[in-house]
Structures are given as C-alpha cells and as structure tokens.
Design an enzyme around this catalytic site. Structure first.
Site, PDB file in Angstrom:
ATOM      1  N   GLY B 132     -24.217 -10.815  10.643  1.00 51.22           N
ATOM      2  CA  GLY B 132     -24.565 -12.134  10.127  1.00 51.22           C
ATOM      3  C   GLY B 132     -23.355 -12.888   9.596  1.00 51.22           C
ATOM      4  O   GLY B 132     -23.186 -14.075   9.858  1.00 51.22           O
ATOM      5  N   ILE B 133     -22.487 -12.189   8.852  1.00 51.40           N
ATOM      6  CA  ILE B 133     -21.318 -12.862   8.282  1.00 51.40           C
ATOM      7  C   ILE B 133     -20.355 -13.280   9.393  1.00 51.40           C
ATOM      8  O   ILE B 133     -19.850 -14.398   9.414  1.00 51.40           O
ATOM      9  CB  ILE B 133     -20.609 -11.939   7.269  1.00 51.40           C
ATOM     10  CG1 ILE B 133     -21.541 -11.672   6.082  1.00 51.40           C
ATOM     11  CG2 ILE B 133     -19.296 -12.536   6.808  1.00 51.40           C
ATOM     12  CD1 ILE B 133     -21.064 -10.558   5.164  1.00 51.40           C
ATOM     13  N   ARG B 216     -15.868  -4.448   2.636  1.00 52.38           N
ATOM     14  CA  ARG B 216     -15.783  -3.452   1.565  1.00 52.38           C
ATOM     15  C   ARG B 216     -14.361  -2.895   1.559  1.00 52.38           C
ATOM     16  O   ARG B 216     -13.739  -2.751   2.617  1.00 52.38           O
ATOM     17  CB  ARG B 216     -16.764  -2.297   1.817  1.00 52.38           C
ATOM     18  CG  ARG B 216     -18.219  -2.629   1.580  1.00 52.38           C
ATOM     19  CD  ARG B 216     -18.539  -2.815   0.078  1.00 52.38           C
ATOM     20  NE  ARG B 216     -19.925  -3.196  -0.159  1.00 52.38           N
ATOM     21  CZ  ARG B 216     -20.378  -4.446  -0.278  1.00 52.38           C
ATOM     22  NH1 ARG B 216     -19.526  -5.459  -0.181  1.00 52.38           N
ATOM     23  NH2 ARG B 216     -21.648  -4.687  -0.502  1.00 52.38           N
ATOM     24  N   ASP B 240     -11.045  -9.900  -0.626  1.00 53.67           N
ATOM     25  CA  ASP B 240     -12.095 -10.124  -1.613  1.00 53.67           C
ATOM     26  C   ASP B 240     -12.619  -8.803  -2.145  1.00 53.67           C
ATOM     27  O   ASP B 240     -13.294  -8.771  -3.170  1.00 53.67           O
ATOM     28  CB  ASP B 240     -13.251 -10.926  -0.989  1.00 53.67           C
ATOM     29  CG  ASP B 240     -14.224 -11.420  -2.049  1.00 53.67           C
ATOM     30  OD1 ASP B 240     -13.740 -12.107  -2.972  1.00 53.67           O
ATOM     31  OD2 ASP B 240     -15.422 -11.118  -1.971  1.00 53.67           O
ATOM     32  N   GLU B 245     -11.807  -0.480  -6.516  1.00 54.23           N
ATOM     33  CA  GLU B 245     -12.338  -1.751  -6.996  1.00 54.23           C
ATOM     34  C   GLU B 245     -13.109  -1.503  -8.273  1.00 54.23           C
ATOM     35  O   GLU B 245     -13.962  -0.621  -8.279  1.00 54.23           O
ATOM     36  CB  GLU B 245     -13.244  -2.362  -5.930  1.00 54.23           C
ATOM     37  CG  GLU B 245     -13.714  -3.755  -6.308  1.00 54.23           C
ATOM     38  CD  GLU B 245     -14.526  -4.441  -5.221  1.00 54.23           C
ATOM     39  OE1 GLU B 245     -14.134  -4.404  -4.039  1.00 54.23           O
ATOM     40  OE2 GLU B 245     -15.572  -5.004  -5.549  1.00 54.23           O
ATOM     41  N   HIS B 264     -13.890  -9.974  -5.589  1.00 53.87           N
ATOM     42  CA  HIS B 264     -15.279  -9.854  -5.093  1.00 53.87           C
ATOM     43  C   HIS B 264     -16.071 -11.103  -5.444  1.00 53.87           C
ATOM     44  O   HIS B 264     -17.180 -11.019  -5.983  1.00 53.87           O
ATOM     45  CB  HIS B 264     -15.939  -8.597  -5.682  1.00 53.87           C
ATOM     46  CG  HIS B 264     -16.929  -7.988  -4.734  1.00 53.87           C
ATOM     47  ND1 HIS B 264     -16.985  -6.651  -4.431  1.00 53.87           N
ATOM     48  CD2 HIS B 264     -17.903  -8.556  -3.967  1.00 53.87           C
ATOM     49  CE1 HIS B 264     -17.949  -6.420  -3.553  1.00 53.87           C
ATOM     50  NE2 HIS B 264     -18.525  -7.568  -3.252  1.00 53.87           N
ATOM     51  N   ALA B 266     -16.870 -13.588  -3.165  1.00 49.66           N
ATOM     52  CA  ALA B 266     -17.387 -14.288  -1.988  1.00 49.66           C
ATOM     53  C   ALA B 266     -18.837 -14.718  -2.159  1.00 49.66           C
ATOM     54  O   ALA B 266     -19.246 -15.745  -1.629  1.00 49.66           O
ATOM     55  CB  ALA B 266     -17.256 -13.402  -0.751  1.00 49.66           C
ATOM     56  N   ASN B 267     -19.604 -13.942  -2.883  1.00 48.67           N
ATOM     57  CA  ASN B 267     -21.037 -14.247  -2.970  1.00 48.67           C
ATOM     58  C   ASN B 267     -21.565 -13.996  -4.382  1.00 48.67           C
ATOM     59  O   ASN B 267     -22.402 -13.143  -4.594  1.00 48.67           O
ATOM     60  CB  ASN B 267     -21.811 -13.381  -1.965  1.00 48.67           C
ATOM     61  CG  ASN B 267     -23.156 -13.981  -1.649  1.00 48.67           C
ATOM     62  OD1 ASN B 267     -23.419 -15.138  -1.991  1.00 48.67           O
ATOM     63  ND2 ASN B 267     -24.008 -13.217  -1.001  1.00 48.67           N
TER      64      ASN B 267
END
Lengths: 303, 303
Positions: B132-133, B216, B240, B245, B264, B266-267
């Site tokens: 999807g991305i 990821r 991102d 992390e 992180h 992006a969303n």
C-alpha cells in the site's frame, strides 16, 4: 524522423532524441533541428527549407525574435515551462519539509519527534503568481488532493485552482492568506510585487501555516518575516531566495528554528540541460505520434 | 443517503460525510454506518438489516473477522491503504530532501549551495516492497515521470513499475540497486527482510544515490550503513526508522552529514483521523455516484 542536434552536440539531447524514437542525422538530411550551443546569430547558417520543426533551447525567445531568426514555414518550440519544473520540484520539497518538520529533524541530535507535523493531503495551498512554476507545482500537488487558491495579475481563473484572486485585490488576498496551510510565492519581481508579503499579510496567515518563497527575495519583507517567525505568527518559512541575497553570515534567519534557507538552489545550472533533454524527448515523441508539441512559439504573440 | 457515525461521534468524520453529499442521521434511519470509537465487540448492537454499507476504521480487519462481526448482506469497507498515504508522503518528503540537499541547508549557517543537487524528474526510483505504501508513493511520484523498479515477494508485475524483481532474486535486486537514483524501503519486517540492505547491497548502489527507509529499522544493517555514509558509497540516507530505535543520544547517525533522521514521524497518531476522514469522504462520494468503493473487504479472502 531525422533530427539534427547542433551547432554544438550534447550527448544528453542526442540520447533524448533516440529514446523518443527519433533518428539522429546530419543537418542536410534532417527534417528537425534541436538547436543547442549557440545564440540566434548563427541560426541562419543552419536553418534550411527541409527543416519542419526547430526546438529552441531557451524559455524566453526575445533574442530570437529580435534577431529575426524565426520565420518561414517551420514550427518553432521553445523550452518555455521546461525549466519551471525543477523550480516547482524544489517548491514541493520545501512545502513537504515544512509540513514534516524536516528542518528540525536535520538539526536534532536526539530522538524526539518535532511538534506540528502535518499532512499535505487535503491541505489548502495558496500559490501567489500562477505562471509556469505555479502551474508545474499544481501538477506535482495533484495527487495530494489539495485545494489550490491562486493569485495572479489578471484575476483570470487558473485552471485547476478552486479560486483565483487578483493580485491588487488586497482584501481578497488577505482572506486567501488566512485560509491557507501553505503559501508558495512564485510571482515575478516587479515594482508592484515588492514586499508583497509584509507584516499585515503575515498576520493574516494561520499560526500552523508555512511560507515558501522560490521567486525573488524582494517579494517578502524580511524584517516583518523575522518578527513573524520569532513571535510564532506562522509555523515556518522555507526560502530559496532572500533579501538581501546572499544572506550575510550571522543573519537572524540562519539562526531561526522556524526557518529553512536553501541558497537559491531551486534551479542550478547543471539541471538546465537535463530539463531541456526532457522537453526534447517529449516533443520528439509527440511529433512522431502526431500529437501537439509543448512550447510551440506563437510568432504573432511573441512568445 | 443517510449515514450514521458511531458509536462515538467524530466531527471530522461527520464533516467528511456532509462534504461528500451524504446526510447524517440516527442509527435507526441510516442505510450506511461509519464505525468509529469502538472495536468489533459492540458492533452487533449497532448493525441492523437496513445497513447496506459499513465503513470500518482499521486498515487490518483481523479482529473483526475473529469476532465474527462481518457478514450478512452489507458491504464492508476497511481503511486499507488510507493510512499508507501519509507514510508515502513522508517518503516523498525524504526523497526530495535528499535530492535537494535540504538536510545540509538546514544545518548551514552561511549562504553556500550544497553540491550534488539533483532532480527527481526522470529519475529511477527503486521501491522495495510494493504494498500500500509503495503504491501510494508511486502515485505521488507519477507527475515526476520517474522510472519505478519494484521489488516484492511474488515477483508479480507491479502496475506502473517498469520492472518488478522477486525479493529472493539477490542478483536481480543487486542490479536494480545499481541502477537507482533513489531507493525507498517500504517492505514489512520479517525474518527474510532482516538486514535486507547490508554492505553488499550498499556497495551496489550508485555514489549519488539516496537510501530512504520508512518501513522498519531492521531492514537495514546500521553498521554497514554508517560505513557506507562515512566512505561516500552513497550520497545519503534518510531514515524514519532505525535499528536500534530510538537512536540513543550520541549515535554516529546523528552526527553524520549525509544522514537525515526523522524519528518515526511518518504516520503520527494525530494524522490517523484525518486520513480516515479522507477515506470516508471518498467512499460516500463514490457511493452516491454509484462508483466502486475503496477498500472493499473480501470476506472470503479475509482482508
């Protein structure tokens, strides 16, 4: 279709011809000429009656008109709009960097998500000066489903914009600024656009909004902008052009956390030839497909 | 068309219904339900035989299937793909920031144009993991006329990509990496994608190329990347997500001039509801126009 690139050859342009399905040839056999590496003064030596189409390398063709180089039965195409694309790309890069707070990320030395991250999807984008750069930017923004509010000199409706305001309609422009999430300045520098964005305009903008200038520094009142940023009237400013330019070392904009300065790098010299190559490729392909060419010169209109 | 938003109301979703031409109504009168604010366990109380269409708020609908909440004659649509857009936007922001060297600009304290500014127009973009991305990113890249090379698990041709390579075809993936100007990682983290990009892969990339990771951190071998950046194997990396992390303070990637780290972001949570509102608006409009809905759940396939 036989096409000559000259008087100075350029591999990028020759590759573009071939990639689009054209055939490189000598000048004598060519029915099309991609003019590169010289001005209009030598054009007479090269143009011949077999040439049906000439691709010129410049966006503005005044020198060609003045030299009387254009005429006869050939179709002439300029590079008008071709160089706008890379500036529009830079404008989009700055819009997205602002929305995503990348300037803050770039300066960070620890893992902390900046506040105020926004999405451009569905945003309202004001485009001040909807010429070639503004129209290119609108094409790049299309997949984001943005609402574009345009400002131009005539007030004539810009295709694709939801509303178009005349630049001299101060109240209309103020209202527009107040409803935008991103304001992009892409208007020419003229007496009437000098300090177009001053304190009054910055006060009308929303506190989450970004100002992006890829036109000329003179369109923004720098002192007013410094105040607006320092006091948080707007969320940030991304400037490819400044006043003064270059910005001197130690200028407050360099130290401003809400500012992102790109030193007039929207359209560097080395990107001009690739942009022309894209125009050549498009036009050769269109020519072969019998489709209308991009940037056809209207000799009676003078551009 | 009468639409109920619930069991918990959300002004953004109600506005989206109205903006698309729908009419808000009580649950009893509604023929469509935009489900928000509760999981599947309460769904039975709300679903009734007059409901012809249900918009679910999640991209993954496993909990709904497990609860046996989906069935009967109604059409169900999920938010699948809706949340991908904002991640794809972030990916494009990082691609453009790299191409335009905005990370260097953000850190500069004097007016000096960074070297290596590139255009994305006509570039070759590798998309590792074309779900999807990846597909959303392809839509955003469309106006740039890029050549997309895709990598996915099946090797099945990704629509719009010039070529699609199977992820387990190491030679094919290496070749792809070698011809890209930008490589975007958008694949899920699995055992087989662990350290997918290591020293060998980074060595295959072009020295002007950028690596963008919005998937990821585990997909990239951090130590190899640090070497690749320090030695200039590639022009830069925009990440991102990282491994580890969060990146600890003092980590070499924070001080690396060729790296841009967005933590992180992006969303972020606050962009989820606007994304769902866009999906609602699109689907209400499509429903009214008799067009196919986005994200229709295939109960037999389970997604």
């Amino acid at each position: 279709m036989k096409i000559h690139v000259g008087p100075v050859g350029a591999p990028e342009l020759e590759e573009a011809v071939v990639a689009a399905g054209g055939e490189l040839s000598s000048l004598r056999e060519a029915s099309a000429l991609v003019w590169y590496g010289a001005g209009p003064e030598r054009f007479g030596e090269f143009h011949h009656s077999g040439i049906e189409w000439v691709q010129l390398p410049a966006a503005g063709i005044e020198p060609w008109l003045e030299a009387g180089a254009l005429g006869g039965d050939a179709v002439f195409t300029s590079a008008a709009g071709a160089y706008a694309e890379t500036v529009a790309e830079h404008a989009l890069a700055l819009v997205l960097a602002g929305a995503r707070q990348l300037h803050t990320d770039a300066r960070a030395s620890s893992w902390q998500r900046p506040e105020g991250i926004r999405t451009v999807f569905g945003a309202t984008v004001g485009i001040i000066g909807a010429g070639g750069i503004g129209r290119s930017l609108m094409r790049l923004l299309e997949p984001f489903g943005v609402r574009v509010l345009a400002v131009n000199r005539s007030g004539r409706q810009v295709p694709g914009a939801q509303r178009t305001i005349r630049a001299d309609d101060a109240e209309g422009v103020g209202e527009l600024l107040g409803s935008c999430d991103h304001v992009v300045i892409a208007a020419p520098a003229t007496a009437s656009t000098d300090k177009l964005i001053g304190a009054a305009e910055l006060e009308r903008m929303q506190s989450h909004a970004w100002l992006v200038n890829i036109a000329r520094g003179s369109l923004v009142d720098t002192d007013a902008l410094i105040t607006a940023l320092a006091e948080g009237w707007i969320a940030g400013a991304a400037l490819d052009v400044t006043d003064p330019e270059p910005l001197p070392d130690g200028h407050p904009l360099f130290g401003e956390p809400r500012a992102l300065i790109s030193p007039h790098s929207a359209n560097p010299q080395h990107l001009l030839l690739p942009a022309l190559a894209r125009r050549v490729r498009t036009n050769v392909a269109r020519c072969l497909a019998g489709e209308p060419l991009e940037g056809v010169v209207d000799l009676s209109a003078g551009y």
